[in-house]
Scaffold this active site. Structure first.
Site, PDB file in Angstrom:
ATOM      1  N   GLU A  19      11.631  14.605  17.678  1.00 28.04           N
ATOM      2  CA  GLU A  19      13.020  14.161  17.625  1.00 28.04           C
ATOM      3  C   GLU A  19      13.714  14.704  16.384  1.00 28.04           C
ATOM      4  O   GLU A  19      13.119  14.798  15.315  1.00 28.04           O
ATOM      5  CB  GLU A  19      13.109  12.622  17.588  1.00 28.04           C
ATOM      6  CG  GLU A  19      12.806  11.970  18.923  1.00 28.04           C
ATOM      7  CD  GLU A  19      13.128  10.475  18.965  1.00 28.04           C
ATOM      8  OE1 GLU A  19      12.966   9.887  20.037  1.00 28.04           O
ATOM      9  OE2 GLU A  19      13.551   9.894  17.941  1.00 28.04           O
TER      10      GLU A  19
ATOM     11  N   ASN B 268      -4.257   5.881  15.264  1.00 25.54           N
ATOM     12  CA  ASN B 268      -5.478   5.599  16.040  1.00 25.54           C
ATOM     13  C   ASN B 268      -6.652   6.120  15.225  1.00 25.54           C
ATOM     14  O   ASN B 268      -7.030   7.293  15.354  1.00 25.54           O
ATOM     15  CB  ASN B 268      -5.474   6.348  17.386  1.00 25.54           C
ATOM     16  CG  ASN B 268      -4.549   5.725  18.410  1.00 25.54           C
ATOM     17  OD1 ASN B 268      -4.049   4.628  18.223  1.00 25.54           O
ATOM     18  ND2 ASN B 268      -4.340   6.422  19.501  1.00 25.54           N
TER      19      ASN B 268
ATOM     20  N   MET C  86      13.335   6.450  22.744  1.00 26.36           N
ATOM     21  CA  MET C  86      14.257   7.556  22.510  1.00 26.36           C
ATOM     22  C   MET C  86      15.719   7.124  22.422  1.00 26.36           C
ATOM     23  O   MET C  86      16.552   7.869  21.935  1.00 26.36           O
ATOM     24  CB  MET C  86      14.080   8.646  23.560  1.00 26.36           C
ATOM     25  CG  MET C  86      14.201   8.199  24.979  1.00 26.36           C
ATOM     26  SD  MET C  86      13.977   9.642  26.032  1.00 26.36           S
ATOM     27  CE  MET C  86      13.175   8.937  27.426  1.00 26.36           C
TER      28      MET C  86
ATOM     29  N   SER D 289      14.019   4.700  15.247  1.00 24.56           N
ATOM     30  CA  SER D 289      12.729   4.564  14.605  1.00 24.56           C
ATOM     31  C   SER D 289      12.941   3.988  13.214  1.00 24.56           C
ATOM     32  O   SER D 289      14.081   3.872  12.748  1.00 24.56           O
ATOM     33  CB  SER D 289      12.059   5.942  14.502  1.00 24.56           C
ATOM     34  OG  SER D 289      11.933   6.522  15.786  1.00 24.56           O
TER      35      SER D 289
ATOM     36  N   HIS E 266       2.912   0.085  14.492  1.00 28.40           N
ATOM     37  CA  HIS E 266       2.993   1.533  14.725  1.00 28.40           C
ATOM     38  C   HIS E 266       4.140   1.924  15.638  1.00 28.40           C
ATOM     39  O   HIS E 266       4.498   3.086  15.717  1.00 28.40           O
ATOM     40  CB  HIS E 266       1.685   2.076  15.273  1.00 28.40           C
ATOM     41  CG  HIS E 266       1.549   1.991  16.773  1.00 28.40           C
ATOM     42  ND1 HIS E 266       1.669   0.817  17.464  1.00 28.40           N
ATOM     43  CD2 HIS E 266       1.314   2.949  17.698  1.00 28.40           C
ATOM     44  CE1 HIS E 266       1.495   1.067  18.750  1.00 28.40           C
ATOM     45  NE2 HIS E 266       1.287   2.338  18.937  1.00 28.40           N
TER      46      HIS E 266
ATOM     47  N   ALA F 269       7.243   0.358  18.873  1.00 26.44           N
ATOM     48  CA  ALA F 269       7.917  -0.774  19.489  1.00 26.44           C
ATOM     49  C   ALA F 269       6.974  -1.524  20.418  1.00 26.44           C
ATOM     50  O   ALA F 269       7.031  -2.749  20.534  1.00 26.44           O
ATOM     51  CB  ALA F 269       9.136  -0.274  20.270  1.00 26.44           C
TER      52      ALA F 269
END
Lengths: 476, 145
Positions: free
Chosen positions: A206, A325, A376, A380, A399, A401
């Site tokens: 993005e 992760n 999107m 963020s 980490h 939503a």
């Protein structure tokens, strides 16, 4: 979930006391509203994690927790090798070291808006995204092993990015102790054409702008100025990481009984840290993490090439790169004693507090940047590690939503074309070859990221620094 | 066992919090496995757009039916990833924990197939291989995308 099932410790801490085979309690950090939204599976999975050998303190769930595989996504658990602790392939997940990096353009939004369409096209053209689109990089066996051992540092040595980038990546861009020989031939085969590719699903590149600043001093230290444009990349270890997950889940599952481990859920497949399988997985998982770091470094380089074409002199320095992760060996104080622990974060970000010795010197006073991907349409967040009144969940934070609607349901409710049009009318350009993929990632399919980070701050997990809003979304 | 009407083969998806479940069903275990693989393709694209032109041989084995299903789907995922193909027809035989199969498909054509997602792996979540009272076999699990 019904909050009355839990013991409420404070406004944002909910406890499940250890019962039946649980060795430690389960702890959920969330507001009451977020707990209500969570699937019952979160508590069930948290209780299962709390049954694993050698678990320390508690099994934790972050405010964005949702139903995962074995571990809830948004789950944190630490194990002590000396106490018979385990390492779990399920606790790391298929997309080893999936994470987020944000790069700073220093450009005001007004300077980017006139070329937004062309910039979106160029990024979509340059950064391979989605199934069936490959990178230009092909690695021979020896180079592949060097990449698995060297991570982003290897990528820099190959001309992707700058040495200065490495200080802004966890573990300085190279996870020590990687063992390329513990990675199967099949895993390496799956990576042949995947270096420098974004993948699909919730992964994206993005172009965003800083829409709101909550903590001006920290924002300045991180290099974030109001209305300035940044580039954020969310992706992981691609086919190689997925295959390592597949390989070791099976191996750990088949061996569990021989190790005397009774699995409450097959997806929690694990092995004692001090076992051959445990050590091989650690080596393979770290190699997978290096693959993810190298991959994000290469994609960052591709984005830089595009930006420098549009804005000569714009170098897009790396603000930070975090993985969500992972299993990392860290030292934490438990009951007054410092212990070395294997901290699993499945869909959770490490969030070192200010002053932590592992932070780069120029960020140490402010705490670790924590990058939170929203959807999107919504935006963020950049958070920072916080000390508050002590460490929470081994210095971990949220980490993302977290999904509110399954992919299945999302494709029934929304059409990709509608979403692209709606976002365009709000000034967000989406580039994707799959309209179904866009529908599956519809903004409304995710929880309210603002509520999630607010809960993270209220719970003392991390503090809010700045909110980023999207301008361009490239998806697989 | 009382005779039941012959079960028809088919597939469907079922929801999972973050991902999607694949479910195949049919008159035999092998048919249910074939349909589960077709459901896998349908996570990515409409199987009707994939021409079953090129055969690929797949074999795997596992200690029980459920682990065999995960193994089978992971083999199909591996073949898709490394051969850059999508598959729309499967023939499976299962004997004593050994699965021998042929998958027919074609190379990914991004313009025509418009792949929505790629699949990371089959999981042990909501994993079941069972025979229903009416004789129909069902094979299902969640896949991570």
């Amino acid at each position: 979930m019904d909050p009355s099932r839990f013991i409420r410790i404070d406004a944002t801490t909910w406890q499940i006391p250890a019962h039946s085979r649980m060795r430690v309690p389960g702890v959920i950090y969330a507001t009451e509203a977020l707990v209500r939204e969570m699937d019952d599976k979160v508590a069930e999975q948290l209780c299962n994690v709390a049954c694993l050998p050698g678990i320390v303190e508690a099994a934790y769930a972050m405010p964005d927790a949702h139903w995962g595989y074995g571990f809830p996504i948004g789950g944190v658990a630490a194990f002590d090798a000396e106490a018979g602790g385990v390492i779990s392939a399920g606790g790391v997940g298929f997309d080893i070291s999936c994470g987020v990096r944000t790069m700073l353009s220093g450009l005001p939004r007004a300077q980017v808006l006139p070329v937004l369409e062309e910039l979106a096209d160029a990024l979509y053209e340059t950064v391979p995204a989605g199934l069936g689109r490959h990178g230009k990089i092909r690695l021979a066996d020896r180079e592949l092993d060097a990449m698995l051992a060297g991570g982003a540092a290897w990528a820099v040595s190959q001309g992707f990015g700058h040495v200065e980038d490495l200080a802004r990546i966890e573990e300085a861009g190279c996870i020590a102790g990687a063992d390329p020989d513990a990675v199967s031939r099949r895993a390496k085969e799956r990576q042949r054409a995947e270096m420098g590719t974004l993948g699909s699903g919730n992964h994206y590149l993005e172009v965003q702008y800083v829409a709101e600043i909550r903590d001006p001093r920290t924002a300045r230290a991180f290099g974030l100025g109001l209305d300035e444009v940044v580039v954020t990349i969310h992706c992981g270890s691609r086919g190689l990481g997925h295959q390592i997950g597949t390989d070791y889940l099976r191996e750990m599952l088949l061996e569990a009984r021989a190790h005397g481990i009774e699995l409450p859920d097959r997806e929690l497949a694990c092995a004692p840290i001090r076992s051959r399988t445990g050590q091989r997985y650690l080596g393979a998982m770290r190699a997978g993490a290096n693959c993810a770091l190298a991959n994000r470094q290469i994609i960052g380089h591709l984005a830089r090439a595009v930006f420098s074409r549009f804005f000569p002199g714009c170098r897009l320095p790396l603000m930070f790169d975090v993985s969500h992760n992972t299993c990392k060996v860290e030292r934490h104080e438990i009951g007054g004693r410092v212990r070395e622990l294997y901290v699993h974060r499945k869909g959770a970000t490490r969030a070192f507090p200010p002053g932590h010795p592992d932070l780069p010197a120029d960020l140490r006073a402010w705490g670790q940047p924590v990058l939170i991907g929203g959807s999107m349409g919504t935006g963020s967040w950049v958070l920072a590690g916080t000390r508050a009144d002590g460490e929470r969940a081994f210095a971990s934070a949220v980490h993302g939503a977290g999904r509110a609607v399954s992919r299945h349901e999302a494709t029934r409710r929304w059409r990709g074309e509608q979403i692209v049009e709606e976002l365009r009318s709000r000034g967000v350009l989406v580039r994707s070859h799959s309209m179904r993929g866009v529908a599956e990632e519809a903004p409304a399919a995710y929880k309210d990221v603002d509520a999630v980070v607010e809960a993270a701050e209220a719970a003392g997990l991390a503090r809010r620094v700045a909110r980023l809003a999207p301008l361009i979304v490239v998806k697989g | 066992m009382a005779s039941a009407p012959p079960a028809r083969a088919g597939y469907e998806h079922f929801p999972h919090g973050a991902d999607v479940g694949v479910r195949g069903f049919g008159p035999t275990k092998a048919a249910a496995f074939e349909q589960a693989a077709l459901a896998l393709t349908a996570v990515i694209t409409d199987p009707a757009t994939v021409e079953p032109r090129e055969p690929v041989a797949i074999r795997c084995s596992a200690p029980d039916d459920e682990l065999l299903l995960v193994e089978w789907l992971n083999e199909v995922i591996y073949a898709m990833a490394t051969l850059d193909m999508l598959f729309s027809r499967f023939r499976v035989t299962i004997q004593d924990g050994e699965l021998v199969a042929t998958a027919w498909g074609e190379p990914v054509d991004r313009a025509r197939h418009r792949p929505a997602v790629e699949i990371k792996g089959a999981t042990y979540t909501a994993l079941a291989v069972r025979r229903e009272p009416n004789g129909r076999w069902v094979a299902e699990c969640v896949v991570d995308v």
